[in-house]
Write an enzyme that holds these catalytic residues in place. Structure first.
Site, mmCIF file in Angstrom:
data_model
loop_
_atom_site.group_PDB
_atom_site.id
_atom_site.type_symbol
_atom_site.label_atom_id
_atom_site.label_comp_id
_atom_site.label_asym_id
_atom_site.label_seq_id
_atom_site.Cartn_x
_atom_site.Cartn_y
_atom_site.Cartn_z
ATOM 1 N N SER A 113 0.812 -1.268 0.116
ATOM 2 C CA SER A 113 0.217 -0.062 -0.033
ATOM 3 C C SER A 113 0.863 1.033 -0.139
ATOM 4 O O SER A 113 1.563 1.464 -0.923
ATOM 5 C CB SER A 113 -1.028 -0.200 1.202
ATOM 6 O OG SER A 113 -1.809 1.118 1.115
ATOM 7 N N HIS A 114 0.793 2.025 1.057
ATOM 8 C CA HIS A 114 1.398 3.373 1.231
ATOM 9 C C HIS A 114 2.765 3.095 1.729
ATOM 10 O O HIS A 114 3.294 4.304 2.050
ATOM 11 C CB HIS A 114 0.370 4.283 2.088
ATOM 12 C CG HIS A 114 -0.081 3.710 3.322
ATOM 13 N ND1 HIS A 114 -0.799 2.722 3.431
ATOM 14 C CD2 HIS A 114 0.415 3.722 4.685
ATOM 15 C CE1 HIS A 114 -1.153 2.388 4.525
ATOM 16 N NE2 HIS A 114 -0.253 2.861 5.197
ATOM 17 N N ASP A 277 -2.213 6.730 -3.315
ATOM 18 C CA ASP A 277 -1.088 6.093 -2.810
ATOM 19 C C ASP A 277 -0.596 5.068 -3.441
ATOM 20 O O ASP A 277 -0.693 4.737 -4.702
ATOM 21 C CB ASP A 277 -1.679 5.478 -1.532
ATOM 22 C CG ASP A 277 -2.478 4.192 -1.768
ATOM 23 O OD1 ASP A 277 -3.094 3.875 -2.698
ATOM 24 O OD2 ASP A 277 -2.318 3.337 -0.740
ATOM 25 N N ASP A 279 -0.763 1.764 -4.196
ATOM 26 C CA ASP A 279 -1.396 0.744 -4.914
ATOM 27 C C ASP A 279 -2.855 1.303 -5.358
ATOM 28 O O ASP A 279 -3.827 0.606 -5.778
ATOM 29 C CB ASP A 279 -1.687 -0.616 -3.946
ATOM 30 C CG ASP A 279 -2.700 -0.259 -2.482
ATOM 31 O OD1 ASP A 279 -2.386 0.979 -2.124
ATOM 32 O OD2 ASP A 279 -3.398 -0.833 -2.187
ATOM 33 N N ASP A 281 -5.481 2.829 -3.647
ATOM 34 C CA ASP A 281 -6.758 2.877 -2.987
ATOM 35 C C ASP A 281 -7.105 3.883 -2.312
ATOM 36 O O ASP A 281 -8.155 4.272 -1.639
ATOM 37 C CB ASP A 281 -6.978 1.397 -2.143
ATOM 38 C CG ASP A 281 -5.689 1.184 -1.366
ATOM 39 O OD1 ASP A 281 -4.865 2.162 -1.150
ATOM 40 O OD2 ASP A 281 -5.898 0.110 -0.665
ATOM 41 N N ARG A 282 -5.965 4.786 -1.708
ATOM 42 C CA ARG A 282 -6.186 5.969 -1.140
ATOM 43 C C ARG A 282 -6.231 7.228 -1.859
ATOM 44 O O ARG A 282 -5.573 7.232 -2.984
ATOM 45 C CB ARG A 282 -4.747 6.083 0.044
ATOM 46 C CG ARG A 282 -4.761 5.180 0.953
ATOM 47 C CD ARG A 282 -3.936 5.264 2.198
ATOM 48 N NE ARG A 282 -4.024 4.284 3.031
ATOM 49 C CZ ARG A 282 -3.281 4.186 4.312
ATOM 50 N NH1 ARG A 282 -2.640 5.353 4.469
ATOM 51 N NH2 ARG A 282 -3.520 3.351 5.128
ATOM 52 N N THR A 344 -11.453 -0.849 12.225
ATOM 53 C CA THR A 344 -10.479 -0.387 11.212
ATOM 54 C C THR A 344 -10.035 -1.503 10.250
ATOM 55 O O THR A 344 -9.836 -2.613 10.643
ATOM 56 C CB THR A 344 -9.164 0.003 11.879
ATOM 57 O OG1 THR A 344 -9.460 1.079 12.800
ATOM 58 C CG2 THR A 344 -7.993 0.600 11.040
ATOM 59 N N LYS A 376 -11.223 0.068 -1.185
ATOM 60 C CA LYS A 376 -11.249 1.650 -1.370
ATOM 61 C C LYS A 376 -10.655 1.765 -2.568
ATOM 62 O O LYS A 376 -10.109 0.901 -3.341
ATOM 63 C CB LYS A 376 -10.421 2.370 -0.104
ATOM 64 C CG LYS A 376 -9.450 1.758 0.117
ATOM 65 C CD LYS A 376 -8.812 2.432 1.311
ATOM 66 C CE LYS A 376 -7.465 1.785 1.781
ATOM 67 N NZ LYS A 376 -7.242 1.263 3.290
ATOM 68 N N ARG A 496 -1.899 4.772 17.349
ATOM 69 C CA ARG A 496 -2.479 5.642 16.761
ATOM 70 C C ARG A 496 -3.480 6.383 17.843
ATOM 71 O O ARG A 496 -4.272 5.685 18.390
ATOM 72 C CB ARG A 496 -3.279 5.272 15.554
ATOM 73 C CG ARG A 496 -2.194 4.875 14.704
ATOM 74 C CD ARG A 496 -3.161 4.411 13.246
ATOM 75 N NE ARG A 496 -2.523 3.753 12.174
ATOM 76 C CZ ARG A 496 -1.436 3.940 11.606
ATOM 77 N NH1 ARG A 496 -0.821 5.019 11.808
ATOM 78 N NH2 ARG A 496 -0.911 2.985 10.553
HETATM 79 C C1 G1P Z 1 -4.186 1.383 8.289
HETATM 80 C C2 G1P Z 1 -5.235 2.406 8.658
HETATM 81 C C3 G1P Z 1 -6.663 1.782 7.901
HETATM 82 C C4 G1P Z 1 -6.339 1.046 6.905
HETATM 83 C C5 G1P Z 1 -5.390 0.205 6.635
HETATM 84 C C6 G1P Z 1 -4.956 -0.179 5.197
HETATM 85 O O1 G1P Z 1 -4.244 0.493 9.210
HETATM 86 O O2 G1P Z 1 -5.212 2.939 9.676
HETATM 87 O O3 G1P Z 1 -7.736 2.511 7.904
HETATM 88 O O4 G1P Z 1 -7.604 0.186 6.551
HETATM 89 O O5 G1P Z 1 -3.897 0.953 7.080
HETATM 90 O O6 G1P Z 1 -4.817 0.868 4.231
HETATM 91 P P1 G1P Z 1 -3.602 0.445 10.609
HETATM 92 O O7 G1P Z 1 -2.054 0.490 10.321
HETATM 93 O O8 G1P Z 1 -4.054 1.579 11.364
HETATM 94 O O9 G1P Z 1 -3.815 -0.729 11.309
HETATM 95 ZN ZN ZN Z 2 -3.192 1.618 -0.457
#
Ligand code: G1P
Ligand code: ZN
Length: 541
Positions: A113-114, A277, A279, A281-282, A344, A376, A496
């Site tokens: 992902s990010h 981001d 991949d 999705d953000r 989450t 997303k 967080r």
């Molecule tokens: C984080 C974000 C959450 C999201 C996830 C995947 O997860 O807080 O909302 O779904 O990335 O993109 P976390 O690291 O808080 O578990």
């Molecule tokens: Zn992502």
């Protein structure tokens, strides 16, 4: 070509987190590491033999190597066909779209992902089921359990497949189809949004700056925004996917995209800016002098659904992850539709969407989407905003002002304490947990605790229960602080802390100032500096 049975031994901790198995690249490079996990998927899920799987990733370092491995293992395990995105590219939302459109058995998405990429960055793998969404917890738990007992995997001795050329080849009895990763997704976007209106908007001189952060959305945004929607060439910046994302952190928030924010606060600001981001999705939406919080974005999209062709027939309901601000709840109440609060992670929206209970869903972490897929969707959210502005003629800032004037404003912020020692992070949470019963009634400055609990969720569709989803502290004035540990990090633990405060009258406060008393209360309640060893958060969004 022949099937080989390779002996192996379990690795510790191949436990999928919030979104799949995510580790540093070096971990994935260990021999048998990826293989063990992929075989654990095949050993756990039933009925894929002879069926089709979708495969692709965000183009980060190790994507190409992993794809060749997975192809050979899929062939050795009896998969009928694998559809692979050209050059191994497939955004997470496009993966979901393709699974659904082609009614495939499921898919494997390669991404962290990010998280940063490159040889020193992270890599990840996620299994999606036939509804196009991430496998539910009972499946990921079973895959993990299998990974702890694995002793061999199946592998087909086969040449490397050329992923640069569209078309089909075979590995043993399995068909490999290299497909255009943008086409189906672009068609779906055109079916949901008023492309004529958005094209007109650009023809009238509206200027967008779309930062693809050298990640997977570049090719999608070029084709859709600059191609189909005829925005000027150059609208999409950082458009070429790079294995290390150009050294940047492909996470669209005001911290990682600070150049974009500075640009939008400067003299050359375009009418709107957006970023996606690693991949895809953000998303982040930025107007002149304003960064829209994701919680607000979800509320705005819900309130304006009737302006978008794909949602003109109404909104069934909405869902947000628990730490996301309650802004969308107010819109739902005004529309007279149900709103749901989930743990989450995107996988919790799947059942609500499949059951037709919700049309939109989103998280505070820059994720928004709808019933059209089961992930997303960054570009979807950006196109929604463009459709909205095209129809109202308003600006991003003007849209927000009007929204707050109508519904009131949820001041919101998330403070992250990254890479802290796991035992210290757990100690902080245990300490809080032990005090839940004694907190109500206690006073912190001007705030009095009304209630405190640990969030647990019972899925209204299948009745499954997910516990320990974050500690919530509610105050008598309606404000809220949430504490939870990240499930996506790869180094140590990340705490967080989420702040949410509603104000119906004062709409123009600076968020950190508006939340200052809550932020102070969080330190007092949880002794954050003492437990984490950090004087303050490492990231504030
Ligand atoms: C984080 C974000 C959450 C999201 C996830 C995947 O997860 O807080 O909302 O779904 O990335 O993109 P976390 O690291 O808080 O578990
Ligand atoms: Zn992502």
């Amino acid at each position: 070509m022949s099937v080989q049975i390779v002996e192996t031994a379990p690795f510790d901790g191949q436990k999928p987190g919030t979104s799949g198995l995510r580790k540093q690249v070096a971990v994935f490079q260990q021999s048998h590491y990826l293989e063990n996990f992929v075989q654990s998927i095949f050993d756990t899920v039933d009925g894929f033999q002879g069926k089709t799987l979708v495969l692709g990733g965000d183009g980060r370092f190790h994507n190409d190597v992993a794809i060749q491995t997975i192809l050979r293992m899929a062939a050795a395990n009896g998969v009928g066909k694998v559809m692979v995105g050209q050059d191994g590219i497939l955004s997470t939302p496009a993966c979901s779209c393709v699974i659904r459109k082609h009614h495939t058995f499921g898919g494997i998405a390669l991404s962290a992902s990010h998280n940063p990429g490159g040889p020193d960055g992270d890599f990840g793998i996620k299994f999606n089921i036939g509804n196009g969404g991430p496998a539910p917890e009972k499946v990921t738990d079973a895959i993990y359990a299998r990974s702890l007992a694995i002793s061999r995997y199946r592998f087909m001795d086969a040449p490397v497949v050329d992923l640069s050329v569209l078309g089909t080849t075979q590995i043993g009895g399995m068909v490999v189809e290299v497909f255009d990763p943008v086409a189906d997704y672009a068609d779906q976007m055109a079916s949901l949004f008023d492309f004529d209106a958005i094209r007109d908007l650009f023809h009238r001189g509206f200027r967008l700056r779309f930062d693809a952060m050298h990640a997977v959305c570049g090719p999608y945004a070029r084709r859709i925004v600059e191609g189909m929607l005829e925005a000027p060439v150059g609208t999409v910046i950082h458009a070429d996917p790079l294995p290390d994302f150009g050294g940047h952190h492909p996470d669209p928030n005001p911290v990682n995209a600070k150049d974009l924010i500075a640009f939008m606060n400067g003299p050359d600001a375009t009418d709107m800016a957006a970023a996606t981001d690693g991949d895809g999705d953000r998303n982040m939406i930025v107007g002149q002098g304003i960064a829209v919080t994701p919680s607000d974005s979800l509320a705005v999209l819900t309130a304006n659904a009737s302006l978008v062709p794909g949602y003109r027939d109404g909104v069934a309901g909405v869902a947000r992850s628990m730490p996301t601000s309650a802004a969308v709840d107010r819109v739902a109440d005004a529309l007279g539709i149900p709103h749901y609060e989930t743990p989450t992670g995107w996988k919790f929206f799947g059942n609500l969407l499949d059951d037709g209970r919700i049309t939109f869903c989103g998280e505070e972490s820059y994720g928004t989407s709808s019933r059209h897929i089961r992930e997303k969707d960054g570009i979807w959210a950006i196109l929604f905003w463009l459709n909205l502005l095209a129809r109202t003629g308003d600006s991003v800032a003007g849209t927000m002002q009007k929204h707050w004037a109508r519904f009131g404003r949820n001041y919101y912020s998330r403070h992250d304490y990254e890479s802290i020692d796991s035992s210290r992070a757990n100690a902080l949470m245990d300490h809080l947990r032990s005090r839940l019963d004694s907190l109500p009634g206690q006073v912190f400055g001007a705030l009095t605790v009304a209630e405190a609990d640990e969030f647990a969720y019972t899925d209204p569709v299948d009745g499954s229960v997910s516990e320990h989803q974050g500690i919530r502290i509610f105050f008598t004035d309606g404000s809220r602080i949430v504490f939870r540990l990240s499930g996506t990090g790869t180094v140590g633990a990340t705490l967080r802390v989420y702040f949410d405060r509603y104000d119906a009258e004062r709409l123009d406060l600076e968020p950190q100032a508006a939340l200052a008393h809550l932020i102070k209360a969080a330190d007092d309640i949880a002794a954050i500096p003492a437990f984490t060893g950090l004087p303050g958060p490492t990231v504030v969004t």
